[in-house]
Design a protein around this motif. Structure first.
Motif, short mmCIF file in Angstrom:
data_model
loop_
_atom_site.label_atom_id
_atom_site.label_comp_id
_atom_site.label_asym_id
_atom_site.label_seq_id
_atom_site.Cartn_x
_atom_site.Cartn_y
_atom_site.Cartn_z
N LEU A 57 -9.36 1.56 33.47
CA LEU A 57 -9.42 3.03 33.49
C LEU A 57 -8.23 3.51 34.28
CD1 LEU A 57 -11.27 5.55 32.78
CD2 LEU A 57 -12.13 5.33 35.12
N ASP A 58 -7.33 4.27 33.65
CA ASP A 58 -6.14 4.72 34.36
C ASP A 58 -6.47 5.77 35.41
OD1 ASP A 58 -6.24 6.45 31.64
OD2 ASP A 58 -5.31 7.62 33.23
N GLY A 59 -5.54 5.95 36.33
CA GLY A 59 -5.79 6.85 37.45
C GLY A 59 -6.08 8.28 37.06
N LEU A 60 -5.37 8.79 36.05
CA LEU A 60 -5.62 10.16 35.61
C LEU A 60 -7.06 10.32 35.12
CD1 LEU A 60 -2.40 11.11 33.61
CD2 LEU A 60 -3.13 12.04 35.81
N SER A 61 -7.50 9.39 34.28
CA SER A 61 -8.86 9.46 33.75
C SER A 61 -9.88 9.30 34.86
CB SER A 61 -9.07 8.37 32.69
OG SER A 61 -8.19 8.56 31.61
N LEU A 62 -9.58 8.45 35.83
CA LEU A 62 -10.49 8.26 36.96
C LEU A 62 -10.67 9.56 37.73
CD1 LEU A 62 -10.41 5.27 39.41
CD2 LEU A 62 -10.62 7.58 40.28
N VAL A 63 -9.58 10.23 38.04
CA VAL A 63 -9.68 11.46 38.82
C VAL A 63 -10.36 12.57 38.02
CG1 VAL A 63 -8.35 13.29 39.95
CG2 VAL A 63 -7.73 10.89 40.31
N ARG A 64 -10.07 12.65 36.73
CA ARG A 64 -10.76 13.64 35.90
C ARG A 64 -12.27 13.38 35.88
NH1 ARG A 64 -6.26 12.74 31.87
NH2 ARG A 64 -4.78 14.46 32.18
N ALA A 65 -12.67 12.12 35.77
CA ALA A 65 -14.09 11.78 35.78
C ALA A 65 -14.72 12.12 37.12
CB ALA A 65 -14.28 10.29 35.47
N LEU A 66 -13.97 11.88 38.18
CA LEU A 66 -14.45 12.20 39.53
C LEU A 66 -14.70 13.70 39.67
CD1 LEU A 66 -14.78 10.52 42.23
CD2 LEU A 66 -12.58 11.50 42.88
N ARG A 67 -13.75 14.50 39.22
CA ARG A 67 -13.91 15.96 39.34
C ARG A 67 -15.02 16.46 38.41
NH1 ARG A 67 -11.86 15.08 43.86
NH2 ARG A 67 -9.64 15.45 44.19
N SER A 68 -15.17 15.85 37.25
CA SER A 68 -16.24 16.27 36.34
C SER A 68 -17.61 16.02 36.95
CB SER A 68 -16.13 15.51 35.00
OG SER A 68 -14.95 15.88 34.32
N SER A 69 -17.70 15.00 37.81
CA SER A 69 -18.98 14.70 38.46
C SER A 69 -19.13 15.49 39.76
CB SER A 69 -19.09 13.20 38.76
OG SER A 69 -18.10 12.79 39.70
N ARG A 70 -18.21 16.43 39.99
CA ARG A 70 -18.25 17.35 41.12
C ARG A 70 -18.07 16.65 42.47
NH1 ARG A 70 -23.38 21.02 39.70
NH2 ARG A 70 -24.16 19.01 39.02
N LYS A 71 -17.33 15.55 42.46
CA LYS A 71 -16.93 14.91 43.70
C LYS A 71 -15.57 15.47 44.10
CE LYS A 71 -18.46 11.55 45.46
NZ LYS A 71 -19.35 11.31 46.63
N ASP A 72 -15.50 16.06 45.29
CA ASP A 72 -14.29 16.75 45.71
C ASP A 72 -13.49 15.99 46.76
OD1 ASP A 72 -14.68 18.87 44.00
OD2 ASP A 72 -15.88 20.00 45.43
#
Length: 225
Positions: A57-72
């Motif tokens: 999982l590339d870094g961009l996708s990881l961060v997008r998934a993190l933000r989608s799960s409302r982890k800030d």
């Protein structure tokens, strides 16, 4: 600070983790995107340092998934991908800062410390409380007066939204948009049905109700008087 480093280059990970550790920081490391995302979603960190080019999982996708799960959790991209468009893409994906390899460790440390100072105001709540009603967002559990409530995923999401907006009248339209992600009226009684089911678990076994219907307006959740 508690820091998560997600880097697949073993030598780079050892260098960064060793340096930050010597500065007194507590490090967890992950060598792949999926492992890093799992750690980020199940543990609390003050800062994350993330490579863009990761296996699984590339870094961009990881961060997008993190933000989608409302982890800030504040995120610093540490990467050799250095173009202006790449940096813009990284920041727009949800990162807070971007540092290109090769780098000076002193600059990395300064940027991590700066993000760490920002973390307390950004860190997402992990436990919501309204009176004796308590929701643990990490464990995905709900209790009232110490009694565990068995909620289905949609009921959990509905209650979470109500608890985050305690004392506020929530209209049917608001619930459809924020809980079901509907931006149209499905012409069904899906909201009413789920609120009724939620009441059966949150209110009916107990002496006082917390979820009230405001006729002609919507629903409101409050601690019992």
């Amino acid at each position: 600070m508690k820091i998560l480093l997600i880097e697949d280059d073993a030598a780079m990970a050892e260098y960064v983790a060793g340096g930050l550790g010597q500065e007194g920081h507590d490090l967890d490391t992950a060598a792949s995107g999926p492992t890093g995302l799992e750690l980020a979603c199940t543990r609390e960190y003050d800062v994350m340092v993330v490579d863009r080019m990761l296996p699984g999982l590339d870094g961009l996708s990881l961060v997008r998934a993190l933000r989608s799960s409302r982890k800030d959790t504040p995120v610093l991209f540490l990467t050799s991908v250095s173009g202006v468009d790449d940096r813009v893409e990284g920041l727009e994906a949800g990162a807070d800062d971007y540092l290109v390899k090769p780098f000076a460790f002193s600059e990395l440390l300064a940027r991590v410390n700066a993000l760490g100072r920002r973390a307390p105001s950004r860190r997402e709540e992990t436990v919501l409380k309204v009176g004796e009603l308590e929701m643990n967002l990490i464990a995905r559990t709900v209790t009232r007066e110490g009694t565990a409530l068995d909620l289905q995923p949609r009921e959990f999401r509905l209650l979470e939204y109500m608890m985050r907006n305690r004392g506020r009248v929530l209209t049917r339209t608001m619930l459809l948009e924020r809980v079901w992600d509907f931006h149209f009226d499905p012409k069904t009684n899906v909201v009413e049905t789920h609120v009724s089911r939620l009441r059966a678990k949150v209110d009916r076994p107990f002496a006082a109700e917390m979820i009230r219907t405001i006729r002609g307006s919507g629903y409101v959740l409050n601690a019992p008087a």
